[in-house]
Design a protein around this motif. Structure first.
Motif, PDB file in Angstrom:
ATOM      1  N   ASP A 160     -25.974  -1.676  -5.297  1.00 20.36           N
ATOM      2  CA  ASP A 160     -24.383  -2.140  -4.957  1.00 20.36           C
ATOM      3  C   ASP A 160     -24.109  -2.919  -6.366  1.00 20.36           C
ATOM      4  O   ASP A 160     -24.845  -4.018  -6.805  1.00 20.36           O
ATOM      5  CB  ASP A 160     -24.130  -2.941  -4.010  1.00 20.36           C
ATOM      6  N   SER A 162     -10.308  -2.141  -3.245  1.00 20.98           N
ATOM      7  CA  SER A 162      -9.114  -1.308  -3.539  1.00 20.98           C
ATOM      8  C   SER A 162      -7.928  -2.176  -3.276  1.00 20.98           C
ATOM      9  O   SER A 162      -8.219  -3.507  -2.879  1.00 20.98           O
ATOM     10  CB  SER A 162      -9.007  -0.115  -2.619  1.00 20.98           C
ATOM     11  N   TRP A 172      -4.398   1.300   2.422  1.00 18.12           N
ATOM     12  CA  TRP A 172      -5.206   2.408   2.985  1.00 18.12           C
ATOM     13  C   TRP A 172      -4.975   3.547   3.195  1.00 18.12           C
ATOM     14  O   TRP A 172      -5.293   4.600   2.848  1.00 18.12           O
ATOM     15  CB  TRP A 172      -6.305   1.710   4.060  1.00 18.12           C
ATOM     16  N   ASP A 193     -10.689   9.661  -1.107  1.00 22.06           N
ATOM     17  CA  ASP A 193     -11.291   8.724  -0.485  1.00 22.06           C
ATOM     18  C   ASP A 193     -11.025   7.248  -0.867  1.00 22.06           C
ATOM     19  O   ASP A 193     -10.239   6.980  -2.161  1.00 22.06           O
ATOM     20  CB  ASP A 193     -12.864   8.729  -0.688  1.00 22.06           C
ATOM     21  N   VAL A 194     -10.801   6.264  -0.073  1.00 21.74           N
ATOM     22  CA  VAL A 194     -10.394   4.996  -0.554  1.00 21.74           C
ATOM     23  C   VAL A 194     -11.551   4.413  -1.387  1.00 21.74           C
ATOM     24  O   VAL A 194     -12.579   4.142  -0.997  1.00 21.74           O
ATOM     25  CB  VAL A 194     -10.094   4.103   0.807  1.00 21.74           C
ATOM     26  N   PRO A 195     -11.074   3.948  -2.471  1.00 21.30           N
ATOM     27  CA  PRO A 195     -11.929   3.338  -3.360  1.00 21.30           C
ATOM     28  C   PRO A 195     -12.442   2.033  -2.754  1.00 21.30           C
ATOM     29  O   PRO A 195     -11.671   1.177  -2.016  1.00 21.30           O
ATOM     30  CB  PRO A 195     -11.306   3.336  -4.761  1.00 21.30           C
ATOM     31  N   PHE A 196     -13.368   1.465  -3.224  1.00 24.07           N
ATOM     32  CA  PHE A 196     -13.948   0.084  -2.671  1.00 24.07           C
ATOM     33  C   PHE A 196     -14.573  -0.579  -4.086  1.00 24.07           C
ATOM     34  O   PHE A 196     -15.479  -0.353  -4.641  1.00 24.07           O
ATOM     35  CB  PHE A 196     -15.143   0.172  -1.495  1.00 24.07           C
ATOM     36  N   TYR A 200      -3.636   5.765   0.323  1.00 22.38           N
ATOM     37  CA  TYR A 200      -4.868   6.561  -0.201  1.00 22.38           C
ATOM     38  C   TYR A 200      -5.170   7.644   0.510  1.00 22.38           C
ATOM     39  O   TYR A 200      -5.437   8.846   0.185  1.00 22.38           O
ATOM     40  CB  TYR A 200      -6.217   5.610  -0.333  1.00 22.38           C
ATOM     41  N   GLU A 201      -5.676   7.504   2.068  1.00 23.36           N
ATOM     42  CA  GLU A 201      -6.214   8.609   2.906  1.00 23.36           C
ATOM     43  C   GLU A 201      -5.062   9.788   3.163  1.00 23.36           C
ATOM     44  O   GLU A 201      -5.483  10.885   3.087  1.00 23.36           O
ATOM     45  CB  GLU A 201      -6.881   7.959   3.960  1.00 23.36           C
ATOM     46  N   GLU A 255     -18.664  -4.976  -5.993  1.00 26.53           N
ATOM     47  CA  GLU A 255     -18.726  -4.614  -4.588  1.00 26.53           C
ATOM     48  C   GLU A 255     -19.330  -5.398  -3.507  1.00 26.53           C
ATOM     49  O   GLU A 255     -18.984  -5.413  -2.247  1.00 26.53           O
ATOM     50  CB  GLU A 255     -19.347  -2.982  -4.723  1.00 26.53           C
ATOM     51  N   THR A 273     -20.645   0.469   5.363  1.00 24.22           N
ATOM     52  CA  THR A 273     -20.289   0.878   4.049  1.00 24.22           C
ATOM     53  C   THR A 273     -21.295   0.916   2.961  1.00 24.22           C
ATOM     54  O   THR A 273     -21.623   1.554   2.080  1.00 24.22           O
ATOM     55  CB  THR A 273     -18.801  -0.068   3.492  1.00 24.22           C
TER      56      THR A 273
END
Length: 464
Positions: free
Chosen positions: A170, A108, A93, A103-106, A96-97, A174, A228
């Motif tokens: 969604d 990931s 994480w 932005d952290v993909p979701f 990524y940041e 996800e 989220t």
């Protein structure tokens, strides 16, 4: 240095470390909540702080595993792996940041680490289980587990889990990842509560800290999933991130919880009331959730209604089985009491049961014949059958059994009810109770007057 001094020092060090952990957790929460050092610095502190807490927990659990044996060693080793995997997810994480500045993909690679930690945590807690104690026996534990899991699911569904599932926007992948976090937390929480339900006294401190740690990061997981799904989880993180830091620091403290060798030996005491009540607190929590929904103007949906019906059925079954087990234990206790009374009554020597207050509970016919007494002896002081000096010595020797001695024996002069004297050889042992104390004493008396007189005559002859 005695073992007691070592334990005191260990506890003092533990308190100091716990204080530092509390200060660190509060500082972390304040920095994230109030954005004290600017966006870039807060993001770095947030991400790296969570990873550091997880790796500290992994190191502490590995240390505890090296010092333990058997299933406990396996448990701490698995918990160390779980914490390390979660920390690796947090490192991903951070890449990524902080490293890539995106932005952290979701989902990931970070989620792969977070979710990979779950089965190791479940296996670790399962390894901590001790032999069943009290009503925590065999398959009844799984009935309790079903009740706990249902209650936790009810509470989670009432406070946002439903929104994650029914969100139409969604993608399915996800949604699966969003649900995986609270479902995993419910599973871990259920297994941990069952472990605490079976925990011995020396395990309770560690198990409570583990429960607190799991509860802290479970709340953070569930809040993360909800925020989220709602698109409300901030780029700079959220104060809920402190839940992961607090959770893993508590797990680290559980691993270094001080325990003496004497405490490790105590494992047959019955479960405490709070351990019996702990599974039912989850039911109370579910009831409070239902009350909250009603008071806030929401109705129970079809899933909650079905869960309520299943829960009611499980609770009814649990009460029926508890009542049956209670009756079985009562019958067994009465049978054991009757068997002991019959053995004492038929013993060839004088046998008497003595309470901790030195009063006779019951005595067999041989004891009554030896001391020329009749009638019910229950409630009378055993010391009435000894001269004052002998009575004090008898009581002192029996009190020694409370200090750990297995049995004591001696020769004493006794006084019959008709005033005549008799020499007796007596032996006594304590019957322990499940609380670690003594329930009563059993003493056996034999008439040794002839032997004593013969020895006295022989001694007199030698002197002549």
């Amino acid at each position: 240095m005695g073992p007691g001094v070592g334990l005191i020092e260990s506890r003092q060090k533990f308190v100091a470390v716990a204080g530092l952990a509390a200060i660190a957790a509060l500082a972390f929460a304040a920095i994230v909540q109030f954005q004290l050092f600017g966006a870039t610095a807060v993001t770095a502190i947030d991400d790296l702080g969570e990873a550091m807490a997880a790796f500290i927990a992994a190191a502490a659990c590995a240390w505890a595993g090296r010092r333990a044996t058997g299933n406990v060693r396996v448990g701490w080793t698995l918990m160390a792996i779980s914490a390390a995997l979660w920390g690796a997810g947090e490192v991903a994480w951070s890449v990524y940041e902080i490293g890539l500045g995106i932005d952290v993909p979701f989902p990931s690679w970070a989620d792969a680490g977070f979710l990979a930690a779950v089965p190791f945590a479940v296996a670790a807690i399962r390894a901590f289980w001790t032999a069943p104690r009290g009503t925590a026996s065999r398959w009844r534990v799984w009935l309790d587990g079903a009740i706990i899991a249902g209650a936790l699911t009810f509470t989670g569904w009432a406070f946002g889990l439903r929104l994650v599932l029914v969100d139409p926007d969604d993608p399915i992948v996800e949604k699966a990842f969003e649900l995986a976090y609270p479902v995993a937390d419910i599973l871990i929480g259920t297994i941990l509560i069952l472990a605490i339900r079976r925990a011995t006294h020396q395990q309770q401190g560690r198990m409570i800290l583990l429960l607190g740690g799991v509860a802290a990061y479970s709340l953070a997981d569930s809040a993360f999933s909800y925020l989220t799904a709602a698109g409300a989880y901030g780029v700079l993180g959220n104060v809920i991130d402190a839940g992961w830091v607090v959770g893993y620091l508590m797990i680290a403290l559980a691993a270094i919880w001080p325990a003496s060798d004497a405490m490790r030996a105590v494992d047959r005491t019955p479960v405490d009331r709070w351990q019996v009540a702990l599974p039912w607190l989850t039911v109370l929590l579910a009831g409070a959730s239902a009350l909250f929904l009603v008071l806030s103007g929401h109705e129970l949906d079809l899933f909650l209604t079905a869960l309520t019906g299943v829960g009611a059925g499980l609770l009814t079954l649990n009460m029926i089985l508890t009542h049956r087990d209670f009756l079985a234990m009562l019958i067994k206790s009465q049978t054991s009491e009757a068997t002991l009374a019959e053995v004492i009554d038929r013993a060839p020597a004088g046998v008497v049961r003595i309470g901790n207050d030195m009063r006779i509970i019951d005595a067999n016919p041989r004891f009554k014949a030896l001391l020329h007494t009749a009638g019910n002896q229950s409630g009378q002081q055993i010391t009435r059958y000894f001269p004052e000096s002998e009575a004090a010595r008898f009581v002192s020797r029996l009190k020694g059994l409370q200090s750990g001695a297995e049995a004591v024996e001696d020769d004493s002069e006794a006084v019959r009810t008709d005033g005549s004297k008799v020499w007796v050889h007596w032996s006594a042992t304590a019957v322990p109770n499940l609380r670690g104390g003594n329930d009563f004493f059993i003493a056996m008396f034999e008439d040794t007057t002839a032997r004593h007189e013969a020895e006295a005559a022989a001694a007199a002859s030698l002197e002549m």
